[in-house]
Design an enzyme around this catalytic site. Sequence first.
Site, mmCIF file in Angstrom:
data_model
loop_
_atom_site.group_PDB
_atom_site.id
_atom_site.type_symbol
_atom_site.label_atom_id
_atom_site.label_comp_id
_atom_site.label_asym_id
_atom_site.label_seq_id
_atom_site.Cartn_x
_atom_site.Cartn_y
_atom_site.Cartn_z
ATOM 1 N N ARG A 190 32.926 45.497 43.933
ATOM 2 C CA ARG A 190 31.748 44.625 43.961
ATOM 3 C C ARG A 190 30.669 45.246 44.851
ATOM 4 O O ARG A 190 29.484 45.228 44.539
ATOM 5 C CB ARG A 190 32.125 43.242 44.507
ATOM 6 C CG ARG A 190 32.839 42.375 43.489
ATOM 7 C CD ARG A 190 32.965 40.949 43.993
ATOM 8 N NE ARG A 190 34.051 40.774 44.939
ATOM 9 C CZ ARG A 190 35.276 40.373 44.607
ATOM 10 N NH1 ARG A 190 35.581 40.134 43.349
ATOM 11 N NH2 ARG A 190 36.210 40.226 45.521
ATOM 12 N N PHE A 246 32.836 38.290 31.954
ATOM 13 C CA PHE A 246 34.033 37.762 32.623
ATOM 14 C C PHE A 246 33.704 37.613 34.113
ATOM 15 O O PHE A 246 34.422 38.086 34.986
ATOM 16 C CB PHE A 246 35.246 38.695 32.437
ATOM 17 C CG PHE A 246 35.473 39.132 31.013
ATOM 18 C CD1 PHE A 246 36.203 38.320 30.151
ATOM 19 C CD2 PHE A 246 34.964 40.330 30.524
ATOM 20 C CE1 PHE A 246 36.417 38.713 28.822
ATOM 21 C CE2 PHE A 246 35.167 40.729 29.205
ATOM 22 C CZ PHE A 246 35.902 39.915 28.358
ATOM 23 N N ASP A 290 31.115 33.653 31.517
ATOM 24 C CA ASP A 290 32.557 33.406 31.653
ATOM 25 C C ASP A 290 32.906 32.189 30.799
ATOM 26 O O ASP A 290 32.099 31.270 30.649
ATOM 27 C CB ASP A 290 32.941 33.149 33.113
ATOM 28 C CG ASP A 290 34.439 33.291 33.355
ATOM 29 O OD1 ASP A 290 34.847 34.303 33.965
ATOM 30 O OD2 ASP A 290 35.212 32.400 32.921
ATOM 31 N N ASP A 320 35.079 42.950 33.247
ATOM 32 C CA ASP A 320 36.279 42.742 34.068
ATOM 33 C C ASP A 320 37.150 41.653 33.435
ATOM 34 O O ASP A 320 37.288 40.556 33.976
ATOM 35 C CB ASP A 320 35.861 42.354 35.497
ATOM 36 C CG ASP A 320 37.057 42.232 36.435
ATOM 37 O OD1 ASP A 320 38.119 42.795 36.116
ATOM 38 O OD2 ASP A 320 36.921 41.566 37.490
ATOM 39 N N CYS A 338 43.037 45.155 34.448
ATOM 40 C CA CYS A 338 44.033 44.745 35.448
ATOM 41 C C CYS A 338 45.406 44.582 34.813
ATOM 42 O O CYS A 338 46.292 43.963 35.382
ATOM 43 C CB CYS A 338 43.594 43.461 36.146
ATOM 44 S SG CYS A 338 43.424 42.066 35.030
HETATM 45 N N1 SAH Z 1 35.008 39.777 37.897
HETATM 46 C C1 SAH Z 1 35.559 38.590 38.507
HETATM 47 C C2 SAH Z 1 36.996 38.325 38.089
HETATM 48 C C3 SAH Z 1 37.196 38.168 36.588
HETATM 49 S S1 SAH Z 1 38.711 37.446 36.138
HETATM 50 C C4 SAH Z 1 35.428 38.698 40.044
HETATM 51 O O1 SAH Z 1 35.049 39.756 40.572
HETATM 52 O O2 SAH Z 1 35.697 37.720 40.729
HETATM 53 C C5 SAH Z 1 38.593 37.249 34.418
HETATM 54 C C6 SAH Z 1 37.701 36.091 33.949
HETATM 55 O O3 SAH Z 1 37.584 36.170 32.532
HETATM 56 C C7 SAH Z 1 38.210 34.702 34.221
HETATM 57 O O4 SAH Z 1 37.277 34.022 35.016
HETATM 58 C C8 SAH Z 1 38.326 34.026 32.839
HETATM 59 O O5 SAH Z 1 37.885 32.669 32.851
HETATM 60 C C9 SAH Z 1 37.394 34.866 32.003
HETATM 61 N N2 SAH Z 1 37.638 34.938 30.553
HETATM 62 C C10 SAH Z 1 38.800 35.097 29.897
HETATM 63 N N3 SAH Z 1 38.591 35.263 28.570
HETATM 64 C C11 SAH Z 1 37.250 35.201 28.378
HETATM 65 C C12 SAH Z 1 36.385 35.308 27.228
HETATM 66 N N4 SAH Z 1 36.884 35.523 26.006
HETATM 67 N N5 SAH Z 1 35.058 35.200 27.415
HETATM 68 C C13 SAH Z 1 34.547 34.988 28.650
HETATM 69 N N6 SAH Z 1 35.307 34.900 29.766
HETATM 70 C C14 SAH Z 1 36.632 34.992 29.630
#
Ligand code: SAH
Length: 398
Positions: A214, A230, A252, A302, A342
């Site tokens: 980040r 995401f 998200d 992500d 991940c």
């Molecule tokens: N980048 C973030 C962590 C991401 S975790 C950070 O730094 O804090 C992955 C995220 O993807 C979750 O919040 C989940 O709600 C979201 N997610 C899962 N499938 C998705 C989709 N098809 N479209 C949008 N978001 C999605």
Amino acid sequence: MNVVKLELARGLGRHLRAGHPWVFRKALEHVPKIPPGCVVDLTENGKFVARGYYDPHSAIAVRVLTRDAREAVDAAFITRRVRQALAGRQALIDLTDTDSYRLIHGEGDGLPGVVVDLYAGWAVMKLYSAGLTPYRPLILEALKAGVPGLKGVIGRDEVGRDDVDEDEGRGSGKMLYGHEAPEQIAIRERGATFLVDAWRGQKTGFFLDQRENRYLIRRLAKGRDVLNCFSFSGGFSVNAALGGANSVFSVDLDPDAIALARENFTRNGLPAEKHDFLAADVFKIIQSFKEEGRTFDLIILDPPAFAKSQRAVQAAIDGYASLNRQALGILRPGGLLATASCSARVSPLDFMGAVREASFKAGVDLALVEERYQPPDHPVRLQFPEGKYLKFYVLQSV
Ligand code: SAH
């Protein structure tokens, strides 16, 4: 000590002797009828190989705690392991203006299945095996003794999940010790502020493993139009805006996470109304941007773990290739793609292969400008390659 002996199936002692901490149920000659948490000695031809704890519910029947036959698994053992994890933690990570990091990282700290994250003085403890329940009070005592200024401990069990690194499960927490934690804990990360829902939020409330990445995005975002896919609670988005991004679009699926992302902008003195926040499916949004001809000069991907089982690995690799290909379709020439995986079961090489395939299919040549993994508060034991789960690559369209 009353220890149950379990004979390993032929030839399976070798990977344990080499230090791998998992024994799958099918690797046992006989499946015993013993309670969760029971200490077992794994043997090969009757000879001691390793000692661990038993889980009757998980596919991983035994998680190894020690390969030393003389080392008893008792309160002193748990205290030693917790102390070892805590010792020097702070020296390994850059804690400039940062009050939150991982205290215990399961297998990486010799405590398989145990995760403890620290959020501005509150610890969130998540146990990923029913076999750990008997040890909960011991871990709690060791935390109380070993974490200076500990305000309280929230317990969030995730029994029945084996993939510590891939958990995105939501559950509700319970105060195990200390002052009642607020609904949302305000944490500091490299001078930025984030609200963390440690009681119910995904994982333990925040994705601490992306901390350094980040911060990297803060440096790279200046003057760019950023799309954060995401986004969760806006960790990358806030950093991009703090770094001087021209605009930040956060997407998200989870509306609570999007609401929190907006709130996190305000908390950091960033004008939320100048940016976009959308609770929607990333795949659909990218498709509609493509149709509109809308492009970006920094795209962050992500996604949650794609491969939840060994059988799903190829499908996951294909999924990464397809997602990255889609994103490249709306990346401006000269723009940056920051892409993460991940999935513990998708190796760095396989993930890079997926990005290479995406680049080829999208007709966009890419140069790798940063290649990163998880930070040192998420240590990786070399004997446990699955522990190196987080891949984060930054590529430039050339
Ligand atoms: N980048 C973030 C962590 C991401 S975790 C950070 O730094 O804090 C992955 C995220 O993807 C979750 O919040 C989940 O709600 C979201 N997610 C899962 N499938 C998705 C989709 N098809 N479209 C949008 N978001 C999605």
